[in-house]
Design an enzyme around this catalytic site. Sequence first.
Site, PDB file in Angstrom:
ATOM      1  N   CYS A  65       3.581   8.547   0.472  1.00 60.16           N
ATOM      2  CA  CYS A  65       4.189   7.694   1.500  1.00 60.16           C
ATOM      3  C   CYS A  65       4.302   6.291   0.906  1.00 60.16           C
ATOM      4  O   CYS A  65       3.307   5.699   0.522  1.00 60.16           O
ATOM      5  CB  CYS A  65       3.284   7.696   2.737  1.00 60.16           C
ATOM      6  N   CYS A  81      -0.243   2.792   8.965  1.00 61.83           N
ATOM      7  CA  CYS A  81       0.620   1.829   8.260  1.00 61.83           C
ATOM      8  C   CYS A  81       0.045   0.427   8.213  1.00 61.83           C
ATOM      9  O   CYS A  81      -0.178  -0.191   9.248  1.00 61.83           O
ATOM     10  CB  CYS A  81       1.930   1.682   9.022  1.00 61.83           C
ATOM     11  N   CYS A 134       1.597  -1.287  15.493  1.00 57.85           N
ATOM     12  CA  CYS A 134       1.644  -1.143  14.032  1.00 57.85           C
ATOM     13  C   CYS A 134       1.048  -2.347  13.314  1.00 57.85           C
ATOM     14  O   CYS A 134       1.384  -3.499  13.625  1.00 57.85           O
ATOM     15  CB  CYS A 134       3.099  -0.935  13.604  1.00 57.85           C
ATOM     16  N   CYS A 193       6.762  -3.656  16.069  1.00 60.66           N
ATOM     17  CA  CYS A 193       6.250  -2.569  16.913  1.00 60.66           C
ATOM     18  C   CYS A 193       4.801  -2.889  17.298  1.00 60.66           C
ATOM     19  O   CYS A 193       3.994  -3.283  16.450  1.00 60.66           O
ATOM     20  CB  CYS A 193       6.324  -1.223  16.184  1.00 60.66           C
ATOM     21  N   CYS A 223       6.684  -6.529   7.578  1.00 62.36           N
ATOM     22  CA  CYS A 223       7.791  -5.969   8.364  1.00 62.36           C
ATOM     23  C   CYS A 223       8.099  -6.941   9.491  1.00 62.36           C
ATOM     24  O   CYS A 223       7.224  -7.644   9.960  1.00 62.36           O
ATOM     25  CB  CYS A 223       7.361  -4.613   8.939  1.00 62.36           C
ATOM     26  N   GLU A 257       0.815  -1.214   0.000  1.00 66.75           N
ATOM     27  CA  GLU A 257       0.000   0.000   0.000  1.00 66.75           C
ATOM     28  C   GLU A 257       0.849   1.264   0.000  1.00 66.75           C
ATOM     29  O   GLU A 257       1.983   1.280   0.478  1.00 66.75           O
ATOM     30  CB  GLU A 257      -0.961   0.005   1.187  1.00 66.75           C
TER      31      GLU A 257
END
Length: 353
Positions: free
Chosen positions: A113, A341, A127, A124, A120, A100
Amino acid sequence: MLDITDHKGKKDIKSLTFEELEAELSALGEKPFRAKQVYDWLHVKLVTDFGQMSSLSKELRKKLEDTCSLTALKTVGERISKIDGTRKYLFGLEDGNVIESVWMQYHHGNSVCISSQVGCRMGCRFCASTLDGLERNLRPSEMLDQIYRIQTITGERVSNVVIMGSGEPMDNYDNVIRFIRLLSHERGLHISQRNITLSTCGIVPGIRRLAEEGLQITLALSLHAPNDEVRKTLMPIANSYKLADVLKACHEYFQKTGRRLTFEYSLVRGVNDNLKEAEALASLIADQKGHVNLIPVNPIKERDYVQSGQKAIQDFKNLLEKRGINATVRREMGRDIGGACGQLRKSYMEGEG
Ligand code: SAH
């Protein structure tokens, strides 16, 4: 590791530097000026297949098609915010993965962005991008094409790029650096390096290396806590690198590049948003050159983190400013379209998109 071949092992032409493209074409027996033409088709005219390169002979187009692949993302979803016009895109990669990107309009220009990885692995806690771990790194062409597609779809020039979407750019270092050089290249879109921001969760060797690249980009550090103890509860990476070392590397980045930093601080109610923490944050970064970007945490359904109240946010900001630290509260763009995100990708993968 640098990835300049596609998933089938073919040379990925959009990930090549201008010099590499020159070498590639000369190996095909072409004159040097051909490289300028091909580079222009790829990075200025933004074509999506070799057939569109009408200034080249059919023969050369065929040769290129046989030796190289041309990465072009497929638009699989677009959402436009009714609140602020922010647009969120879902793009399909040739191996079936989905990423995205976000387009935002500000008074100073249009900002995109981009994602730097599929998923990932930083973990975190707040997130959405990291919930299913890392799938793979993105190649330079796949990062570039997020911007190329968006510029083509919107018909508007992109002036700012932030590497703040899904993924940790320092975990895909070589590809990200090449992407930045291609994006700012005078023969390409030529986006000023000063208008490019790389955001990291704080991987110290990556920050040190970046300081030596001779780039003029802005470095943003995801701080999110004023001490290691709180930071560890939000960001597993805090177990690997102490804040003192991260901030030392940030200061060195400023000294080497002259670029002021951005410190991102997502405010989570009852976790990192009281005035003692604001005070500690002010002391922590007192001798840094940069400003704080306060982000009201964008709650995701998989976790029970809650946004700080308006008053807590204002008080936090005021305290920082009283201590001489520049702070802004980030406007929440595209709240109604899964702004945080990885949220949109996640809901798409779960069949709700
Ligand atoms: N991996 C990089 C860049 C991607 S995230 C990094 O960690 O900086 C971009 C910023 O958004 C980071 O500061 C990240 O911590 C923050 N972020 C991610 N999810 C969020 C959420 N749900 N609410 C608020 N901020 C979030």
